[in-house]
Design a protein around this motif. Structure first.
Motif, PDB file in Angstrom:
ATOM      1  N   ARG A   1       0.816  -1.210   0.000  1.00 15.14           N
ATOM      2  CA  ARG A   1       0.000   0.000   0.000  1.00 15.14           C
ATOM      3  C   ARG A   1       0.850   1.261   0.000  1.00 15.14           C
ATOM      4  O   ARG A   1       0.460   2.267  -0.590  1.00 15.14           O
ATOM      5  CB  ARG A   1      -0.962  -0.002   1.189  1.00 15.14           C
ATOM      6  CG  ARG A   1      -1.992  -1.126   1.116  1.00 15.14           C
ATOM      7  CD  ARG A   1      -3.052  -1.037   2.198  1.00 15.14           C
ATOM      8  NE  ARG A   1      -4.080  -0.062   1.846  1.00 15.14           N
ATOM      9  CZ  ARG A   1      -4.140   1.163   2.339  1.00 15.14           C
ATOM     10  NH1 ARG A   1      -3.231   1.584   3.187  1.00 15.14           N
ATOM     11  NH2 ARG A   1      -5.107   1.989   1.988  1.00 15.14           N
ATOM     12  N   ASP A   2       1.998   1.251   0.685  1.00 19.96           N
ATOM     13  CA  ASP A   2       2.850   2.442   0.692  1.00 19.96           C
ATOM     14  C   ASP A   2       3.341   2.760  -0.718  1.00 19.96           C
ATOM     15  O   ASP A   2       3.391   3.921  -1.133  1.00 19.96           O
ATOM     16  CB  ASP A   2       4.040   2.248   1.635  1.00 19.96           C
ATOM     17  CG  ASP A   2       3.628   2.229   3.094  1.00 19.96           C
ATOM     18  OD1 ASP A   2       2.484   2.650   3.391  1.00 19.96           O
ATOM     19  OD2 ASP A   2       4.433   1.783   3.929  1.00 19.96           O
ATOM     20  N   GLU A   3       3.692   1.715  -1.446  1.00 23.00           N
ATOM     21  CA  GLU A   3       4.151   1.905  -2.818  1.00 23.00           C
ATOM     22  C   GLU A   3       3.019   2.428  -3.693  1.00 23.00           C
ATOM     23  O   GLU A   3       3.203   3.347  -4.498  1.00 23.00           O
ATOM     24  CB  GLU A   3       4.668   0.579  -3.365  1.00 23.00           C
ATOM     25  CG  GLU A   3       5.151   0.623  -4.797  1.00 23.00           C
ATOM     26  CD  GLU A   3       5.568  -0.760  -5.279  1.00 23.00           C
ATOM     27  OE1 GLU A   3       4.976  -1.236  -6.255  1.00 23.00           O
ATOM     28  OE2 GLU A   3       6.478  -1.341  -4.664  1.00 23.00           O
TER      29      GLU A   3
ATOM     30  N   ALA B   1       2.288   6.047  -2.952  1.00 24.08           N
ATOM     31  CA  ALA B   1       3.282   6.957  -3.527  1.00 24.08           C
ATOM     32  C   ALA B   1       2.982   7.234  -4.995  1.00 24.08           C
ATOM     33  O   ALA B   1       3.074   8.382  -5.456  1.00 24.08           O
ATOM     34  CB  ALA B   1       4.681   6.369  -3.367  1.00 24.08           C
TER      35      ALA B   1
END
Length: 263
Positions: free
Chosen positions: A171-173, A176
């Motif tokens: 999810r962080d990727e 971003a």
């Protein structure tokens, strides 16, 4: 249009039976192919690219509005520059599958197969919507963005609703790449997806199309309407980002489809 899309070029420079072109989805980037790229590039020349307005490709690579057709033109330009001859298989996720169909439509002598990963048949979105229907589909994203003022966060929340194996999604990727998408560009592109006429595009595209898709969203209506035109390969226990949620299942499926063509 001037300049080429940001891209990676891997695999054998000569002797590849086909070239594989990987096209990501809306608000994503070529980084989302990290599980598939090593497996495919061991045998095949493989281009993984960033569509205009995404990743390393600026939106101003497009001379006009961001439409599915305009994105396809940018992919064709990259193909002609990097791999000017030989058969091509285009693999597209979500929006990338619509772009892949348009690429095949433009290059009927070169594209030999389109492989869709939860595109084309996803929730019926890929049939042309009238203005009222399109507004209704866009409304949750527009309203969330209006409330929070952060387009990336609103986009991630919308996409999160299409995910089954949340613990396996980076999810962080994803956040971003969503956050890097310009809000106006992102909304205009989403509108163009809803305005794309899939039935008309498929009617003028002769190459085979195979849809590897989330079983839970593959409706009987889709089977009846497109089952004779599109090869349907349902995958259980996955959502819209099936290639990230279950790469151990999806990657061999894609590789097998391409291997069959290359024999």
């Amino acid at each position: 249009m001037s300049g080429l899309l940001g891209h990676g070029d891997s695999g054998p420079p000569t002797g590849s039976p086909v070239t594989v072109v990987l096209v990501h989805g809306w608000s994503c980037s070529r980084r989302q192919w990290k599980h598939q790229l090593p497996a495919l590039s061991r045998r095949y020349r493989t281009l993984d690219l960033d569509l205009p307005g995404h990743g390393e490709s600026p939106a101003d690579l497009l001379a006009g509005p961001p439409t599915v057709g305009a994105l396809a033109d940018s992919v064709v330009a990259l193909m002609k520059a990097r791999v000017p001859s030989g058969p091509v298989v285009v693999v597209g996720h979500s929006l990338g599958a619509a772009v892949a169909v348009e690429v095949a439509r433009r290059e009927p002598g070169r594209v030999v197969h389109v492989i869709s990963l939860d595109g084309l048949v996803h929730l019926g979105v890929y049939e042309k919507q009238d203005e009222a229907a399109a507004a209704g589909l866009l409304a949750p994203l527009v309203e969330d963005f209006g409330r929070c003022g952060d387009f990336g966060a609103a986009a991630v929340r919308m996409l999160d609703g299409f995910v089954v194996a949340r613990d396996r999604l980076p999810r962080d990727e994803l956040a971003a790449t969503c956050s890097a998408l310009d809000a106006r560009f992102g909304l205009d592109l989403y509108r163009s997806i809803l305005a794309w006429d899939m039935r008309e595009a498929l009617a003028h595209t002769a190459v085979p199309v195979t849809a590897v898709c989330a079983a839970a969203t593959l409706s009987p209506w889709v089977r009846r309407r497109y089952g004779t035109r599109i090869g349907l390969v349902p995958v259980p226990d996955v959502g819209h980002f099936l290639h990230l949620e279950a790469p151990e299942v999806v990657t061999p499926l894609v590789r097998e489809l391409i291997d069959t063509l290359a024999r």
